[in-house]
Scaffold this active site. Structure first.
Site: not given
Ligand code: SAH
Length: 371
Positions: A99, A112, A119, A123, A126, A350
């Site tokens: 994506e 982006c 992944c 987290c 996410c 994000c």
């Molecule tokens: N794996 C990398 C890049 C992808 S995430 C990383 O963790 O940085 C990109 C950003 O999206 C990260 O800063 C993460 O904290 C944020 N993110 C992930 N899930 C989210 C959500 N549900 N709402 C808002 N931001 C989120």
């Protein structure tokens, strides 16, 4: 060295640097200028098939398609947000989701991109985590995402009017696919191709400490963003289990090392997703400011209201909470910015990339907390 498609065994030329392409042409018994011609066809004119490269002899184009390919990703669907954001759901030659998100902005548009399909990190806030790791993307697959989006938005081969910023914040952990990521950035920075220089690129990591240190040694490196999400190990272990491997002290020590390489005026970024009632209290804000001040880091904090999606167990912090959190950081000398969510309605924001084939019904979130 050459990038082979496991399934189709053809070399994806979109994933080769100009030098590698020269090597490929030499092995194919072609004159050296062919490399420049094909590189320009792929990256400057953004052609996605050899058939369109009509400056190459027809017989050569046909022969080339037997051993090589100009593109491997296909667009399965495209979603358009009411705020203009576009989400592309693509698939690899072996049928895995990729994506990419296009975010129109006043000054310069942003793309982006994803570094992995799915992944491996877990987290809890996410949505991508729910896919698990399908596989890391090749350099060619990373570059192709940008080519596809640029062609769709601006028209085949047309230059973006104000250049483009790239962010490596899509699906996956870029620093667990470091080699392909850096190679893709090298290919994209070539003045004879896309010419998107590292200065226009920001890569985000959940905190893969050895790679932060490695990035610090690379002269032509992109900007760095680090996903923090919590000011203490206790809470971060819970939200981002990778913290158990590289806890905050290790992470910030690596950041300190990286800081030595910052150019005058350059800052690096901490991203802090704001989860209602979980990490957004006044006390969390004070802990965060103290943590950053203790390490005296030249950094700013981007506060990202959580982008909700079923079945994630969180709600976004209400906007007054985000504002209050920001003021506390600022009162302690930490620069903080609130990021406006983009493309939430189409699962493009994000943490929402999970190959969803529908759009997001944000109506189900009570109005008072939908920021
Ligand atoms: N794996 C990398 C890049 C992808 S995430 C990383 O963790 O940085 C990109 C950003 O999206 C990260 O800063 C993460 O904290 C944020 N993110 C992930 N899930 C989210 C959500 N549900 N709402 C808002 N931001 C989120």
């Amino acid at each position: 060295m050459l990038e082979l498609n496991q399934m189709e065994k053809r070399t994806n030329l979109a994933g080769l640097t100009l030098d590698e392409l020269a090597c490929f042409m030499q092995q194919a018994g072609q004159p050296s200028y062919r490399a420049r011609q094909v590189f320009s066809g792929l990256h400057e004119r953004r052609l996605q098939s050899f058939a369109e490269m009509t400056d190459l002899p027809k017989a050569f184009r046909e022969r080339l398609s037997e051993t090589a390919t100009a593109s491997t990703l296909t667009v399965e669907s495209r979603y358009l947000s009411e705020d203009g954001t576009r989400r592309y759901l693509m698939k690899t030659h072996d049928n895995l989701p990729v994506e990419t998100v296009f975010i129109p902005e006043e000054r310069r548009d942003t793309i982006c991109f994803s570094s992995q399909s799915g992944c491996p990190l877990q987290c809890t806030f996410c949505l991508t985590a729910q896919l698990g790791l399908l596989r890391s993307l090749t350099a060619g697959e990373i570059v192709e995402q940008i080519i596809i989006v640029l062609n769709d938005v601006y028209g085949g081969g047309e230059k973006p009017p104000h250049g483009t910023n790239l962010v490596g914040m899509g699906a996956g952990e870029p620093f667990l696919n470091f080699e392909s990521l850096m190679k893709a950035l090298e290919i994209m920075s070539d003045p004879h191709g896309l010419f998107i220089v590292p200065h226009r690129v920001t890569v985000s990591t959940a905190g893969i400490v050895p790679r932060i240190r490695e990035l610090a040694t690379i002269a032509t490196r992109p900007h760095l963003a680090i996903s923090l999400a919590a000011p203490t190990d206790e809470l971060r272990n819970e939200l981002m289990p990778i913290n158990k491997k590289w806890p905050l002290e290790d992470l910030l020590a690596a950041c300190k090392e990286f800081e030595q390489t910052l150019k005058p005026g350059e800052l690096f970024t901490f991203e802090y997703v704001m989860l209602d009632g979980v990490n957004d209290s006044d006390e969390h804000a004070r802990q965060l400011a103290n943590l950053l001040n203790r390490h005296a880091l030249r950094a700013k904090v981007n506060l990202i209201p959580h982008n909700p999606a079923d079945p994630l167990p969180y709600l976004p912090s209400p906007s007054y909470r985000v504002e209050q959190f920001k003021s506390i950081l600022e009162s302690k000398g930490v620069r903080a910015f609130i990021r406006r969510p983009r493309g939430r309605d189409i699962f493009a924001a994000c943490g929402q990339l999970a190959a969803r084939r529908e759009t997001n019904n944000i109506q189900s979130i009570p109005q008072s907390i939908a920021t």
